[in-house]
Design a protein around this motif. Structure first.
Motif, PDB file in Angstrom:
ATOM      1  N   ALA A  72       0.840  -1.196   0.000  1.00  0.00           N
ATOM      2  CA  ALA A  72       0.000   0.000   0.000  1.00  0.00           C
ATOM      3  C   ALA A  72       0.873   1.243   0.000  1.00  0.00           C
ATOM      4  O   ALA A  72       1.800   1.362   0.807  1.00  0.00           O
ATOM      5  N   GLY A  73       0.591   2.162  -0.902  1.00  0.00           N
ATOM      6  CA  GLY A  73       1.295   3.438  -0.944  1.00  0.00           C
ATOM      7  C   GLY A  73       0.613   4.432  -0.028  1.00  0.00           C
ATOM      8  O   GLY A  73      -0.607   4.602  -0.096  1.00  0.00           O
ATOM      9  N   VAL A  74       1.370   5.075   0.836  1.00  0.00           N
ATOM     10  CA  VAL A  74       0.816   5.962   1.852  1.00  0.00           C
ATOM     11  C   VAL A  74       1.189   7.412   1.553  1.00  0.00           C
ATOM     12  O   VAL A  74       2.371   7.755   1.473  1.00  0.00           O
ATOM     13  N   LEU A  75       0.172   8.248   1.378  1.00  0.00           N
ATOM     14  CA  LEU A  75       0.365   9.695   1.227  1.00  0.00           C
ATOM     15  C   LEU A  75       0.020  10.333   2.566  1.00  0.00           C
ATOM     16  O   LEU A  75      -1.124  10.256   3.016  1.00  0.00           O
ATOM     17  N   SER A  76       0.999  10.930   3.217  1.00  0.00           N
ATOM     18  CA  SER A  76       0.773  11.467   4.561  1.00  0.00           C
ATOM     19  C   SER A  76       1.643  12.690   4.796  1.00  0.00           C
ATOM     20  O   SER A  76       2.497  13.045   3.975  1.00  0.00           O
ATOM     21  N   SER A  77       1.459  13.308   5.949  1.00  0.00           N
ATOM     22  CA  SER A  77       2.323  14.414   6.349  1.00  0.00           C
ATOM     23  C   SER A  77       3.723  13.878   6.644  1.00  0.00           C
ATOM     24  O   SER A  77       3.912  12.678   6.895  1.00  0.00           O
ATOM     25  N   THR A  78       4.692  14.770   6.633  1.00  0.00           N
ATOM     26  CA  THR A  78       6.083  14.375   6.888  1.00  0.00           C
ATOM     27  C   THR A  78       6.243  13.777   8.282  1.00  0.00           C
ATOM     28  O   THR A  78       6.911  12.757   8.456  1.00  0.00           O
ATOM     29  N   GLY A  79       5.618  14.408   9.283  1.00  0.00           N
ATOM     30  CA  GLY A  79       5.729  13.907  10.645  1.00  0.00           C
ATOM     31  C   GLY A  79       5.171  12.506  10.804  1.00  0.00           C
ATOM     32  O   GLY A  79       5.763  11.662  11.492  1.00  0.00           O
ATOM     33  N   SER A 136       1.158  10.114  -6.281  1.00  0.00           N
ATOM     34  CA  SER A 136       0.460   8.832  -6.413  1.00  0.00           C
ATOM     35  C   SER A 136       1.116   7.963  -7.468  1.00  0.00           C
ATOM     36  O   SER A 136       1.350   6.757  -7.253  1.00  0.00           O
ATOM     37  N   ARG A 137       1.429   8.540  -8.587  1.00  0.00           N
ATOM     38  CA  ARG A 137       2.051   7.768  -9.670  1.00  0.00           C
ATOM     39  C   ARG A 137       3.458   7.309  -9.305  1.00  0.00           C
ATOM     40  O   ARG A 137       3.902   6.226  -9.721  1.00  0.00           O
ATOM     41  N   ASP A 138       4.156   8.097  -8.499  1.00  0.00           N
ATOM     42  CA  ASP A 138       5.471   7.679  -8.032  1.00  0.00           C
ATOM     43  C   ASP A 138       5.345   6.448  -7.137  1.00  0.00           C
ATOM     44  O   ASP A 138       6.145   5.499  -7.255  1.00  0.00           O
ATOM     45  N   LEU A 139       4.344   6.435  -6.269  1.00  0.00           N
ATOM     46  CA  LEU A 139       4.142   5.286  -5.391  1.00  0.00           C
ATOM     47  C   LEU A 139       3.683   4.062  -6.179  1.00  0.00           C
ATOM     48  O   LEU A 139       4.065   2.928  -5.863  1.00  0.00           O
ATOM     49  N   ILE A 140       2.886   4.285  -7.209  1.00  0.00           N
ATOM     50  CA  ILE A 140       2.472   3.174  -8.075  1.00  0.00           C
ATOM     51  C   ILE A 140       3.680   2.588  -8.779  1.00  0.00           C
ATOM     52  O   ILE A 140       3.824   1.364  -8.897  1.00  0.00           O
ATOM     53  N   ASP A 141       4.581   3.442  -9.236  1.00  0.00           N
ATOM     54  CA  ASP A 141       5.804   2.963  -9.881  1.00  0.00           C
ATOM     55  C   ASP A 141       6.651   2.131  -8.926  1.00  0.00           C
ATOM     56  O   ASP A 141       7.400   1.242  -9.362  1.00  0.00           O
ATOM     57  N   LYS A 142       6.528   2.394  -7.633  1.00  0.00           N
ATOM     58  CA  LYS A 142       7.276   1.633  -6.634  1.00  0.00           C
ATOM     59  C   LYS A 142       6.615   0.291  -6.326  1.00  0.00           C
ATOM     60  O   LYS A 142       7.203  -0.539  -5.626  1.00  0.00           O
ATOM     61  N   GLY A 143       5.375   0.106  -6.814  1.00  0.00           N
ATOM     62  CA  GLY A 143       4.698  -1.164  -6.608  1.00  0.00           C
ATOM     63  C   GLY A 143       3.431  -1.113  -5.784  1.00  0.00           C
ATOM     64  O   GLY A 143       2.882  -2.167  -5.421  1.00  0.00           O
ATOM     65  N   ALA A 144       2.921   0.085  -5.496  1.00  0.00           N
ATOM     66  CA  ALA A 144       1.694   0.196  -4.703  1.00  0.00           C
ATOM     67  C   ALA A 144       0.513  -0.421  -5.449  1.00  0.00           C
ATOM     68  O   ALA A 144       0.285  -0.117  -6.618  1.00  0.00           O
TER      69      ALA A 144
END
Length: 206
Positions: A72-79, A136-144
């Motif tokens: 799962a690709g996670v989009l979150s705050s830096t903290g 999102s597309r960067d995380l998909i490229d990583k395998g999300a």
């Protein structure tokens, strides 16, 4: 900012808020902030009320809806990212995070949601939607195999159900669904109430 080491601990303030809500009659807590769940157990214990735990609900929903997904690709705050607040709730999923470069873009988008940038054309690179799409597309490229919007601000300008065929799950929608389900399960509705039938179905599911 606290999770990034740039601000005071928010826990005591959230406990005071929880105590005020309890005094007003609340019998369960919820927090519409992913990052705040780094202190969720402390807050719930101090207030003395159960909590609809967003992160448990979020990754439990990922598991239920997409049982074949392993990453799962996670989009979150830096903290939230740097403190690994999601790892304990991953339910066996391998979580993929942004690198520092894409995190800067994600942070710009999160900040942009709170400004006029969200009204820019989607062709503008400073539009949050465009920034979230790139991340999102960067995380998909990583395998999300599924994308998780793990910050309340992201879905404001990124109301997508999927990106390039990969499903997107917004934590705020999961929380809203969980609150409704909790109310239906624990509420006492008579037969004439419009929510009676729905509550019986939820209670029947355990």
């Amino acid at each position: 900012m606290f999770l990034e080491g740039r601000g005071p601990d928010f826990t005591s303030a959230y406990i005071r808020i929880g105590e005020c809500l309890k005094a007003c009659g609340a019998d369960v807590l919820c927090m519409a902030c992913n990052a705040a769940h780094s202190r969720a157990d402390n807050i719930a214990t101090a207030v003395g009320l159960p909590m609809i735990h967003l992160l448990k609900e979020l990754f439990g929903t990922v598991r239920t809806r997409y049982p074949e997904a392993t990453q799962a690709g996670v989009l979150s705050s830096t903290g939230s990212r740097d403190n690994h607040i999601f790892d304990a709730y991953a339910n066996g999923l391998h979580l993929l995070y942004t690198n520092d470069r894409t995190q800067e873009l994600l942070t710009a988008g999160i900040c942009g949601v709170k400004s006029r940038n969200r009204w820019l054309p989607v062709t503008n690179p400073e539009r949050p939607y465009t920034q979230f799409l790139k991340v999102s597309r960067d995380l998909i490229d990583k395998g999300a195999q599924v994308l998780v919007l793990a910050c309340a601000d992201i879905g404001v300008d990124f109301p997508e159900d999927e990106v390039d065929g990969v499903p997107v799950l917004d934590s705020m929608q999961v929380l809203a669904d969980s609150i409704l389900k909790y109310g239906l399960k624990h509420g006492d509705y008579d037969r004439n109430h419009p929510l009676y039938e729905a509550s019986q179905q939820v209670k029947g599911q355990g």
